[in-house]
Design an enzyme around this catalytic site. Structure first.
Site, PDB file in Angstrom:
ATOM      1  N   GLY A   1       0.814  -1.392  -0.048  1.00 25.42           N
ATOM      2  CA  GLY A   1      -0.050  -0.056   0.053  1.00 25.42           C
ATOM      3  C   GLY A   1       0.762   1.278  -0.003  1.00 25.42           C
ATOM      4  O   GLY A   1       0.221   2.349  -0.586  1.00 25.42           O
TER       5      GLY A   1
ATOM      6  N   ASP B   1      -5.912   2.227  10.476  1.00 26.52           N
ATOM      7  CA  ASP B   1      -7.302   1.860  10.742  1.00 26.52           C
ATOM      8  C   ASP B   1      -7.353   1.755  12.259  1.00 26.52           C
ATOM      9  O   ASP B   1      -7.269   2.398  13.023  1.00 26.52           O
ATOM     10  CB  ASP B   1      -7.516   0.908   9.554  1.00 26.52           C
ATOM     11  CG  ASP B   1      -9.091   0.575   9.688  1.00 26.52           C
ATOM     12  OD1 ASP B   1      -9.972   1.444   9.655  1.00 26.52           O
ATOM     13  OD2 ASP B   1      -9.721  -0.455   9.636  1.00 26.52           O
TER      14      ASP B   1
ATOM     15  N   GLY C   1      -5.112   0.136  13.710  1.00 31.49           N
ATOM     16  CA  GLY C   1      -3.648   0.399  14.251  1.00 31.49           C
ATOM     17  C   GLY C   1      -3.029  -1.000  14.733  1.00 31.49           C
ATOM     18  O   GLY C   1      -1.878  -1.154  15.035  1.00 31.49           O
TER      19      GLY C   1
ATOM     20  N   THR D   1      -1.815  -3.337  12.537  1.00 28.83           N
ATOM     21  CA  THR D   1      -0.577  -3.785  11.750  1.00 28.83           C
ATOM     22  C   THR D   1       0.630  -2.740  12.316  1.00 28.83           C
ATOM     23  O   THR D   1       1.765  -3.454  12.681  1.00 28.83           O
ATOM     24  CB  THR D   1      -1.075  -3.172  10.478  1.00 28.83           C
ATOM     25  OG1 THR D   1      -1.894  -3.827   9.862  1.00 28.83           O
ATOM     26  CG2 THR D   1       0.372  -3.263   9.378  1.00 28.83           C
TER      27      THR D   1
ATOM     28  N   ASP E   1      -5.653  -0.013  -2.102  1.00 30.55           N
ATOM     29  CA  ASP E   1      -6.308  -1.129  -2.886  1.00 30.55           C
ATOM     30  C   ASP E   1      -7.693  -1.696  -1.914  1.00 30.55           C
ATOM     31  O   ASP E   1      -7.615  -1.582  -0.933  1.00 30.55           O
ATOM     32  CB  ASP E   1      -5.709  -2.402  -3.113  1.00 30.55           C
ATOM     33  CG  ASP E   1      -5.406  -3.377  -2.011  1.00 30.55           C
ATOM     34  OD1 ASP E   1      -4.765  -2.993  -0.980  1.00 30.55           O
ATOM     35  OD2 ASP E   1      -5.825  -4.466  -2.252  1.00 30.55           O
TER      36      ASP E   1
ATOM     37  N   ARG F   1      -5.159   0.799  -7.022  1.00 31.38           N
ATOM     38  CA  ARG F   1      -3.880   1.420  -6.588  1.00 31.38           C
ATOM     39  C   ARG F   1      -3.343   2.488  -7.430  1.00 31.38           C
ATOM     40  O   ARG F   1      -2.516   3.287  -6.983  1.00 31.38           O
ATOM     41  CB  ARG F   1      -2.945   0.277  -6.448  1.00 31.38           C
ATOM     42  CG  ARG F   1      -3.099  -0.906  -5.557  1.00 31.38           C
ATOM     43  CD  ARG F   1      -1.935  -1.678  -5.192  1.00 31.38           C
ATOM     44  NE  ARG F   1      -1.945  -2.961  -4.450  1.00 31.38           N
ATOM     45  CZ  ARG F   1      -2.244  -3.114  -3.179  1.00 31.38           C
ATOM     46  NH1 ARG F   1      -1.855  -1.904  -2.485  1.00 31.38           N
ATOM     47  NH2 ARG F   1      -2.253  -4.273  -2.599  1.00 31.38           N
TER      48      ARG F   1
HETATM   49  P1  IMP Z   1      -5.007  -1.763  10.947  1.00 35.79           P
HETATM   50  O1  IMP Z   1      -3.940  -2.968  10.974  1.00 35.79           O
HETATM   51  O2  IMP Z   1      -6.323  -2.024  10.884  1.00 35.79           O
HETATM   52  O3  IMP Z   1      -4.556  -0.258  11.058  1.00 35.79           O
HETATM   53  O4  IMP Z   1      -4.856  -1.691   9.018  1.00 35.79           O
HETATM   54  C1  IMP Z   1      -3.871  -1.029   8.350  1.00 35.79           C
HETATM   55  C2  IMP Z   1      -3.651  -1.747   7.041  1.00 35.79           C
HETATM   56  O5  IMP Z   1      -5.116  -2.170   6.502  1.00 35.79           O
HETATM   57  C3  IMP Z   1      -3.301  -0.723   6.025  1.00 35.79           C
HETATM   58  O6  IMP Z   1      -1.867  -0.843   5.946  1.00 35.79           O
HETATM   59  C4  IMP Z   1      -3.771  -0.979   4.805  1.00 35.79           C
HETATM   60  O7  IMP Z   1      -2.960  -2.006   3.861  1.00 35.79           O
HETATM   61  C5  IMP Z   1      -4.993  -1.532   5.105  1.00 35.79           C
HETATM   62  N1  IMP Z   1      -6.310  -0.828   5.050  1.00 35.79           N
HETATM   63  C6  IMP Z   1      -6.993  -0.245   6.132  1.00 35.79           C
HETATM   64  N2  IMP Z   1      -7.804   0.616   5.673  1.00 35.79           N
HETATM   65  C7  IMP Z   1      -7.979   0.650   4.439  1.00 35.79           C
HETATM   66  C8  IMP Z   1      -8.353   1.196   3.491  1.00 35.79           C
HETATM   67  O8  IMP Z   1      -9.873   2.104   3.764  1.00 35.79           O
HETATM   68  N3  IMP Z   1      -8.304   0.863   2.050  1.00 35.79           N
HETATM   69  C9  IMP Z   1      -7.356  -0.038   1.656  1.00 35.79           C
HETATM   70  N4  IMP Z   1      -6.707  -0.588   2.631  1.00 35.79           N
HETATM   71  C10 IMP Z   1      -6.987  -0.250   3.980  1.00 35.79           C
HETATM   72 MG    MG Z   2      -0.863  -1.612   4.246  1.00 33.25          MG
END
Ligand code: IMP
Ligand code: MG
Length: 185
Positions: free
Chosen positions: A45, A103, A105, A107, A159, A165
């Site tokens: 991403g 999102d 957090g 990750t 994506d 992308r």
């Molecule tokens: P988290 O672990 O929930 O913070 O998600 C983070 C990862 O999810 C990001 O690095 C993105 O790859 C993917 N992601 C979260 N939200 C979106 C979105 O709205 N569009 C695309 N990818 C997303």
């Molecule tokens: Mg990502």
């Protein structure tokens, strides 16, 4: 519009460009005395963001990547998978972890935890988009491009199941239209 399921442009191309210039200036100021800056980007991403951000930093930098995923469709699995590791031994480096969007957090939290065990000299985070209202993990973001509402977004590297992308801007996804698109393809 390139994809039939684009709903609305949330961040325009020129706004991304000007914000990245500002982030680059901040990083350039903050790291002027550094003996080694490593931009460590999470694939896939953040590939576009990394490329433009790197150009906006007026200091020597090294670039490396990790490939991670937690998402399938719109849903985060919560479990972060590492598909490929960085090559650089990060011990002693000033590491800036680059991601496209935060999102829940989870990750960023798990990658920060992992990298901390590898003894970087410093570790900061730089993300293009912050979906603040969805946060569950307690992560510190040092450099943030834009805070966006709770919409699933594509473009500028991001994506939905590998679609979208290449858009030069950030757009929200119309979920009904995306479901139609999937039926036809
Ligand atoms: P988290 O672990 O929930 O913070 O998600 C983070 C990862 O999810 C990001 O690095 C993105 O790859 C993917 N992601 C979260 N939200 C979106 C979105 O709205 N569009 C695309 N990818 C997303
Ligand atoms: Mg990502």
């Amino acid at each position: 519009m390139i994809y039939p399921f684009e709903k609305e442009v949330l961040v325009k191309q020129e706004d991304i460009e000007s914000r990245i210039k500002v982030l680059g200036e901040w990083i350039t100021n903050d790291y002027s005395g550094s003996e080694g800056i490593l931009l460590l980007a999470l694939l896939r991403g953040s590939f576009m963001f990394l490329s433009d951000l790197a150009k906006s930093i007026k200091l020597p930098v090294t670039v490396d990547f990790m490939s991670v995923s937690s998402y399938a469709g719109y849903e985060t699995g919560g479990i972060v998978r590492i598909h490929a590791e960085h090559k650089t031994n990060i011990e002693g480096w000033d590491v800036i972890l680059i991601d496209d969007i935060v999102d829940t957090g989870f990750t960023l939290e798990s990658i920060i935890e992992l990298l901390s065990t590898r003894k970087p000299k410093s570790l900061r985070t730089c993300v293009l988009l912050d979906k603040k209202s969805r946060r569950e993990a307690n992560v510190v973001m040092d450099y943030v491009g834009f805070t966006i509402p709770d919409e699933f977004v594509i473009g500028y590297g991001l994506d939905v199941d590998e679609h979208g992308r290449n858009l030069p801007y950030i757009a929200s996804v119309d979920k009904e239209k995306y479901a139609e698109f999937l039926k036809k393809s």
